[in-house]
Scaffold this motif. Structure first.
Motif, PDB file in Angstrom:
ATOM      1  N   UNK A  96       0.815  -1.203   0.000  1.00 55.26           N
ATOM      2  CA  UNK A  96       0.000   0.000   0.000  1.00 55.26           C
ATOM      3  C   UNK A  96       0.853   1.260   0.000  1.00 55.26           C
ATOM      4  N   UNK A  97       0.449   2.226  -0.825  1.00 62.89           N
ATOM      5  CA  UNK A  97       0.947   3.590  -0.715  1.00 62.89           C
ATOM      6  C   UNK A  97       0.079   4.292   0.325  1.00 62.89           C
ATOM      7  N   UNK A  98       0.695   4.801   1.364  1.00 60.92           N
ATOM      8  CA  UNK A  98      -0.030   5.501   2.428  1.00 60.92           C
ATOM      9  C   UNK A  98      -0.169   6.965   2.019  1.00 60.92           C
ATOM     10  N   UNK A  99      -1.399   7.461   1.963  1.00 62.87           N
ATOM     11  CA  UNK A  99      -1.636   8.835   1.552  1.00 62.87           C
ATOM     12  C   UNK A  99      -2.524   9.555   2.565  1.00 62.87           C
ATOM     13  N   UNK A 100      -2.494  10.880   2.506  1.00 67.46           N
ATOM     14  CA  UNK A 100      -3.393  11.699   3.313  1.00 67.46           C
ATOM     15  C   UNK A 100      -4.794  11.600   2.718  1.00 67.46           C
ATOM     16  N   UNK A 101      -5.768  11.262   3.542  1.00 69.63           N
ATOM     17  CA  UNK A 101      -7.129  11.046   3.033  1.00 69.63           C
ATOM     18  C   UNK A 101      -7.732  12.306   2.445  1.00 69.63           C
ATOM     19  N   UNK A 102      -7.358  13.457   2.951  1.00 75.95           N
ATOM     20  CA  UNK A 102      -7.955  14.714   2.493  1.00 75.95           C
ATOM     21  C   UNK A 102      -7.292  15.247   1.236  1.00 75.95           C
ATOM     22  N   UNK A 103      -5.967  15.181   1.175  1.00 76.74           N
ATOM     23  CA  UNK A 103      -5.233  15.810   0.071  1.00 76.74           C
ATOM     24  C   UNK A 103      -4.710  14.827  -0.955  1.00 76.74           C
ATOM     25  N   UNK A 104      -4.601  13.551  -0.590  1.00 73.13           N
ATOM     26  CA  UNK A 104      -4.025  12.560  -1.490  1.00 73.13           C
ATOM     27  C   UNK A 104      -2.515  12.569  -1.509  1.00 73.13           C
ATOM     28  N   UNK A 105      -1.879  13.414  -0.708  1.00 77.29           N
ATOM     29  CA  UNK A 105      -0.427  13.496  -0.691  1.00 77.29           C
ATOM     30  C   UNK A 105       0.177  12.185  -0.195  1.00 77.29           C
ATOM     31  N   UNK A 106       1.200  11.666  -0.881  1.00 79.91           N
ATOM     32  CA  UNK A 106       1.841  10.428  -0.420  1.00 79.91           C
ATOM     33  C   UNK A 106       2.614  10.664   0.867  1.00 79.91           C
ATOM     34  N   UNK A 107       2.517   9.711   1.777  1.00 78.83           N
ATOM     35  CA  UNK A 107       3.158   9.827   3.083  1.00 78.83           C
ATOM     36  C   UNK A 107       4.157   8.708   3.352  1.00 78.83           C
ATOM     37  N   UNK A 108       3.966   7.559   2.707  1.00 76.96           N
ATOM     38  CA  UNK A 108       4.849   6.440   2.987  1.00 76.96           C
ATOM     39  C   UNK A 108       4.318   5.145   2.408  1.00 76.96           C
ATOM     40  N   UNK A 109       4.756   4.056   2.995  1.00 76.97           N
ATOM     41  CA  UNK A 109       4.423   2.710   2.504  1.00 76.97           C
ATOM     42  C   UNK A 109       4.137   1.791   3.677  1.00 76.97           C
ATOM     43  N   UNK A 110       3.205   0.860   3.471  1.00 78.77           N
ATOM     44  CA  UNK A 110       3.031  -0.247   4.410  1.00 78.77           C
ATOM     45  C   UNK A 110       2.705  -1.500   3.616  1.00 78.77           C
ATOM     46  N   UNK A 111       3.324  -2.613   3.999  1.00 80.26           N
ATOM     47  CA  UNK A 111       3.088  -3.873   3.308  1.00 80.26           C
ATOM     48  C   UNK A 111       2.780  -4.996   4.276  1.00 80.26           C
ATOM     49  N   UNK A 112       1.879  -5.867   3.864  1.00 74.68           N
ATOM     50  CA  UNK A 112       1.647  -7.135   4.555  1.00 74.68           C
ATOM     51  C   UNK A 112       2.369  -8.171   3.708  1.00 74.68           C
ATOM     52  N   UNK A 113       3.480  -8.691   4.220  1.00 72.98           N
ATOM     53  CA  UNK A 113       4.423  -9.467   3.420  1.00 72.98           C
ATOM     54  C   UNK A 113       4.520 -10.916   3.877  1.00 72.98           C
ATOM     55  N   UNK A 125       5.670  -4.484   7.267  1.00 70.71           N
ATOM     56  CA  UNK A 125       6.801  -3.571   7.166  1.00 70.71           C
ATOM     57  C   UNK A 125       6.313  -2.225   6.657  1.00 70.71           C
ATOM     58  N   UNK A 126       7.015  -1.153   6.991  1.00 67.58           N
ATOM     59  CA  UNK A 126       6.540   0.179   6.634  1.00 67.58           C
ATOM     60  C   UNK A 126       7.701   1.156   6.611  1.00 67.58           C
TER      61      UNK A 126
END
Length: 220
Positions: A96-113, A125-126
């Motif tokens: 997953x690309x982690x984004x701000x729900x309001x602006x859509x700005x990318x914030x980071x990553x989280x994965x279920x691996x 991992x994140x």
């Protein structure tokens, strides 16, 4: 563990068959909550590729993580994202690309691996982009991903490992209900090296564990 796997392979025909969600061809659903939107990465989107490159080449990321193949340019980043997309399609992980729900700005990553659909385990991992740190992004994203893994993926056990000394990850794990279980000796590459190893703190959470409190605290 090898004996257990051998027993599982040759056990009774009537053994329980666990669900294998998501199916190999099914894309992971978007997840929303805690002010975040978690969406699949797009290897053909230049913005996503640039974000992946920034995250993987960040000095703080490389201080605590040493991938088998370093991501040092746009082509490396695109190839890395395409490989993760293949793993996602095969049901091996969810990225997953982690984004701000309001602006859509990318914030980071989280994965279920490392998803094991038979024994119902996975590892999380994140990472968080430098400008997004200090706002509880990793904590909020981990809570979302963990809830989805337990309720929709059918996971029984989620593991979280981080390099010894990475105190921020320790605090994130604890806030999200991942209990410290011990230290794994020499379980990951040392910073920037493939010929030396360092110890890992192992945390884990079970589907039967109580839901952690909602206080987010500070940090990533």
């Amino acid at each position: 563990m090898a004996d257990l796997h051998r027993q599982n392979e040759h056990g009774s025909r009537n053994r329980t068959r666990f669900p294998t969600q998501p199916t190999p061809s099914a894309p992971a659903p978007e997840l929303r909550g805690h002010g975040l939107r978690l969406r699949p990465w797009d290897a053909e989107c230049d913005t996503d590729v640039e974000t992946w490159l920034r995250g993987n080449s960040d000095p703080e990321f490389r201080r605590w993580n040493t991938p088998v193949k370093l991501v040092d340019g746009m082509e490396d980043a695109r190839e890395s994202l395409r490989l993760r997309a293949e793993w996602d399609a095969e049901g091996k992980c969810v990225s997953y690309c982690v984004t701000d729900a309001a602006t859509g700005a990318p914030l980071g990553h989280i994965g279920v691996n490392d998803i094991d659909h038979f024994i119902r385990t996975a590892r999380v991992g994140y990472w968080v982009l430098p400008e997004a740190r200090g706002h509880g992004v990793a904590t909020r994203a981990l809570r979302l991903a963990a809830r989805w893994a337990f309720t929709n993926l059918g996971t029984h056990r989620l593991e979280l490992g981080h390099a010894l000394g990475h105190d921020a990850s320790c605090r994130i794990a604890e806030r999200c209900g991942f209990l410290y279980e011990g230290t794994l000796r020499g379980a990951m590459f040392d910073a920037g090296r493939h010929d030396a190893f360092r110890d890992v703190h192992l945390h884990a959470r079970l589907a039967t564990d109580p839901e952690p409190g909602e206080g987010e605290g500070k940090g990533e």
